[in-house]
Design a protein around this motif. Structure first.
Motif, PDB file in Angstrom:
ATOM      1  N   LYS A  10       1.730  -0.505   8.229  1.00 24.29           N
ATOM      2  CA  LYS A  10       1.425  -0.065   6.865  1.00 24.29           C
ATOM      3  C   LYS A  10       2.428  -0.640   5.876  1.00 24.29           C
ATOM      4  O   LYS A  10       2.062  -1.091   4.787  1.00 24.29           O
ATOM      5  CB  LYS A  10       1.414   1.462   6.786  1.00 24.29           C
ATOM      6  CG  LYS A  10       0.235   2.096   7.488  1.00 24.29           C
ATOM      7  CD  LYS A  10       0.324   3.603   7.421  1.00 24.29           C
ATOM      8  CE  LYS A  10      -0.789   4.266   8.226  1.00 24.29           C
ATOM      9  NZ  LYS A  10      -0.665   5.722   8.234  1.00 24.29           N
ATOM     10  N   ALA A  11       3.709  -0.640   6.264  1.00 19.28           N
ATOM     11  CA  ALA A  11       4.751  -1.200   5.392  1.00 19.28           C
ATOM     12  C   ALA A  11       4.537  -2.700   5.203  1.00 19.28           C
ATOM     13  O   ALA A  11       4.727  -3.219   4.098  1.00 19.28           O
ATOM     14  CB  ALA A  11       6.137  -0.913   5.980  1.00 19.28           C
ATOM     15  N   ALA A  12       4.128  -3.384   6.259  1.00 19.34           N
ATOM     16  CA  ALA A  12       3.852  -4.820   6.154  1.00 19.34           C
ATOM     17  C   ALA A  12       2.682  -5.066   5.207  1.00 19.34           C
ATOM     18  O   ALA A  12       2.715  -5.992   4.392  1.00 19.34           O
ATOM     19  CB  ALA A  12       3.572  -5.409   7.529  1.00 19.34           C
ATOM     20  N   GLY A  13       1.654  -4.238   5.299  1.00 19.32           N
ATOM     21  CA  GLY A  13       0.506  -4.370   4.407  1.00 19.32           C
ATOM     22  C   GLY A  13       0.885  -4.182   2.950  1.00 19.32           C
ATOM     23  O   GLY A  13       0.419  -4.915   2.074  1.00 19.32           O
ATOM     24  N   LYS A  14       1.743  -3.214   2.686  1.00 21.33           N
ATOM     25  CA  LYS A  14       2.187  -2.981   1.312  1.00 21.33           C
ATOM     26  C   LYS A  14       3.070  -4.120   0.817  1.00 21.33           C
ATOM     27  O   LYS A  14       3.016  -4.494  -0.356  1.00 21.33           O
ATOM     28  CB  LYS A  14       2.902  -1.639   1.210  1.00 21.33           C
ATOM     29  CG  LYS A  14       1.932  -0.483   1.345  1.00 21.33           C
ATOM     30  CD  LYS A  14       2.605   0.857   1.233  1.00 21.33           C
ATOM     31  CE  LYS A  14       1.560   1.965   1.400  1.00 21.33           C
ATOM     32  NZ  LYS A  14       2.130   3.280   1.290  1.00 21.33           N
ATOM     33  N   LEU A  15       3.867  -4.691   1.711  1.00 22.86           N
ATOM     34  CA  LEU A  15       4.681  -5.851   1.354  1.00 22.86           C
ATOM     35  C   LEU A  15       3.777  -7.028   0.993  1.00 22.86           C
ATOM     36  O   LEU A  15       3.991  -7.700  -0.016  1.00 22.86           O
ATOM     37  CB  LEU A  15       5.630  -6.213   2.501  1.00 22.86           C
ATOM     38  CG  LEU A  15       6.466  -7.475   2.324  1.00 22.86           C
ATOM     39  CD1 LEU A  15       7.329  -7.403   1.073  1.00 22.86           C
ATOM     40  CD2 LEU A  15       7.330  -7.708   3.559  1.00 22.86           C
ATOM     41  N   ILE A  16       2.752  -7.254   1.796  1.00 23.24           N
ATOM     42  CA  ILE A  16       1.808  -8.338   1.504  1.00 23.24           C
ATOM     43  C   ILE A  16       1.140  -8.110   0.155  1.00 23.24           C
ATOM     44  O   ILE A  16       0.996  -9.043  -0.640  1.00 23.24           O
ATOM     45  CB  ILE A  16       0.754  -8.457   2.626  1.00 23.24           C
ATOM     46  CG1 ILE A  16       1.408  -8.953   3.912  1.00 23.24           C
ATOM     47  CG2 ILE A  16      -0.391  -9.389   2.206  1.00 23.24           C
ATOM     48  CD1 ILE A  16       0.537  -8.815   5.149  1.00 23.24           C
ATOM     49  N   SER A  17       0.741  -6.887  -0.125  1.00 21.10           N
ATOM     50  CA  SER A  17       0.104  -6.584  -1.408  1.00 21.10           C
ATOM     51  C   SER A  17       1.039  -6.879  -2.578  1.00 21.10           C
ATOM     52  O   SER A  17       0.606  -7.414  -3.608  1.00 21.10           O
ATOM     53  CB  SER A  17      -0.322  -5.119  -1.460  1.00 21.10           C
ATOM     54  OG  SER A  17      -1.363  -4.889  -0.540  1.00 21.10           O
ATOM     55  N   ALA A  18       2.316  -6.535  -2.416  1.00 21.63           N
ATOM     56  CA  ALA A  18       3.292  -6.803  -3.477  1.00 21.63           C
ATOM     57  C   ALA A  18       3.477  -8.311  -3.683  1.00 21.63           C
ATOM     58  O   ALA A  18       3.552  -8.791  -4.819  1.00 21.63           O
ATOM     59  CB  ALA A  18       4.627  -6.144  -3.145  1.00 21.63           C
ATOM     60  N   ILE A  19       3.525  -9.054  -2.583  1.00 21.29           N
ATOM     61  CA  ILE A  19       3.643 -10.516  -2.675  1.00 21.29           C
ATOM     62  C   ILE A  19       2.399 -11.095  -3.340  1.00 21.29           C
ATOM     63  O   ILE A  19       2.484 -11.968  -4.206  1.00 21.29           O
ATOM     64  CB  ILE A  19       3.863 -11.137  -1.278  1.00 21.29           C
ATOM     65  CG1 ILE A  19       5.206 -10.690  -0.690  1.00 21.29           C
ATOM     66  CG2 ILE A  19       3.784 -12.668  -1.358  1.00 21.29           C
ATOM     67  CD1 ILE A  19       5.379 -11.009   0.787  1.00 21.29           C
ATOM     68  N   GLN A  20       1.238 -10.588  -2.936  1.00 19.68           N
ATOM     69  CA  GLN A  20      -0.018 -11.082  -3.486  1.00 19.68           C
ATOM     70  C   GLN A  20      -0.098 -10.838  -4.997  1.00 19.68           C
ATOM     71  O   GLN A  20      -0.598 -11.680  -5.738  1.00 19.68           O
ATOM     72  CB  GLN A  20      -1.186 -10.410  -2.782  1.00 19.68           C
ATOM     73  CG  GLN A  20      -2.529 -11.001  -3.111  1.00 19.68           C
ATOM     74  CD  GLN A  20      -3.627 -10.446  -2.226  1.00 19.68           C
ATOM     75  OE1 GLN A  20      -3.481  -9.414  -1.592  1.00 19.68           O
ATOM     76  NE2 GLN A  20      -4.740 -11.147  -2.198  1.00 19.68           N
ATOM     77  N   LYS A  21       0.423  -9.718  -5.445  1.00 21.01           N
ATOM     78  CA  LYS A  21       0.438  -9.429  -6.881  1.00 21.01           C
ATOM     79  C   LYS A  21       1.278 -10.476  -7.622  1.00 21.01           C
ATOM     80  O   LYS A  21       0.876 -10.979  -8.672  1.00 21.01           O
ATOM     81  CB  LYS A  21       0.988  -8.027  -7.136  1.00 21.01           C
ATOM     82  CG  LYS A  21       0.968  -7.631  -8.581  1.00 21.01           C
ATOM     83  CD  LYS A  21       1.417  -6.200  -8.777  1.00 21.01           C
ATOM     84  CE  LYS A  21       1.252  -5.845 -10.235  1.00 21.01           C
ATOM     85  NZ  LYS A  21       2.442  -5.336 -10.847  1.00 21.01           N
ATOM     86  N   GLU A  22       2.446 -10.790  -7.060  1.00 22.56           N
ATOM     87  CA  GLU A  22       3.305 -11.806  -7.682  1.00 22.56           C
ATOM     88  C   GLU A  22       2.596 -13.159  -7.702  1.00 22.56           C
ATOM     89  O   GLU A  22       2.631 -13.875  -8.701  1.00 22.56           O
ATOM     90  CB  GLU A  22       4.633 -11.916  -6.918  1.00 22.56           C
ATOM     91  CG  GLU A  22       5.462 -10.647  -6.923  1.00 22.56           C
ATOM     92  CD  GLU A  22       5.929 -10.231  -8.295  1.00 22.56           C
ATOM     93  OE1 GLU A  22       6.401 -11.100  -9.054  1.00 22.56           O
ATOM     94  OE2 GLU A  22       5.820  -9.031  -8.616  1.00 22.56           O
ATOM     95  N   TRP A  23       1.955 -13.497  -6.599  1.00 24.63           N
ATOM     96  CA  TRP A  23       1.222 -14.762  -6.497  1.00 24.63           C
ATOM     97  C   TRP A  23       0.107 -14.810  -7.536  1.00 24.63           C
ATOM     98  O   TRP A  23      -0.073 -15.830  -8.212  1.00 24.63           O
ATOM     99  CB  TRP A  23       0.671 -14.905  -5.073  1.00 24.63           C
ATOM    100  CG  TRP A  23      -0.306 -16.015  -4.895  1.00 24.63           C
ATOM    101  CD1 TRP A  23      -0.039 -17.350  -4.845  1.00 24.63           C
ATOM    102  CD2 TRP A  23      -1.725 -15.879  -4.719  1.00 24.63           C
ATOM    103  NE1 TRP A  23      -1.200 -18.057  -4.652  1.00 24.63           N
ATOM    104  CE2 TRP A  23      -2.247 -17.172  -4.573  1.00 24.63           C
ATOM    105  CE3 TRP A  23      -2.589 -14.803  -4.662  1.00 24.63           C
ATOM    106  CZ2 TRP A  23      -3.610 -17.415  -4.366  1.00 24.63           C
ATOM    107  CZ3 TRP A  23      -3.939 -15.044  -4.463  1.00 24.63           C
ATOM    108  CH2 TRP A  23      -4.429 -16.335  -4.326  1.00 24.63           C
TER     109      TRP A  23
END
Length: 90
Positions: A10-23
């Protein structure tokens, strides 16, 4: 029936979402390509979390080092998600 996600997944998924937002905010800029690479590394961490192989993938690095310290410094919004991921990794 789908397997229940672990707190690390779940933490990895939220990290990916945060990265995706920046991207997403960088689309059309040169820096978007770097952020896309970082997003790929985030997905690698998620896959490793599913296999319980994160420490193998990190190879002694912390998550900021693995993603790229300069990129993380330039995108401070992801730091809290990195911290949560690392806490779950302990």
């Amino acid at each position: 029936m789908a397997k229940k996600k672990t707190p690390l997944e779940k933490a990895a998924g939220k990290l990916i979402s945060a990265i995706q937002k920046e991207w997403g905010e960088e689309l059309g800029e040169f820096t978007a390509e770097v952020s896309e690479d970082v997003m790929g590394k985030g997905h690698d961490l998620l896959q490793a979390a599913k296999k319980n192989e994160v420490t193998y993938v990190l190879k002694g690095l912390n998550v900021s080092q693995y993603l790229g310290e300069l990129w993380v410094r330039r995108h401070p919004a992801v730091k809290e998600h990195i911290a949560v991921f690392e806490k779950e990794l302990e």
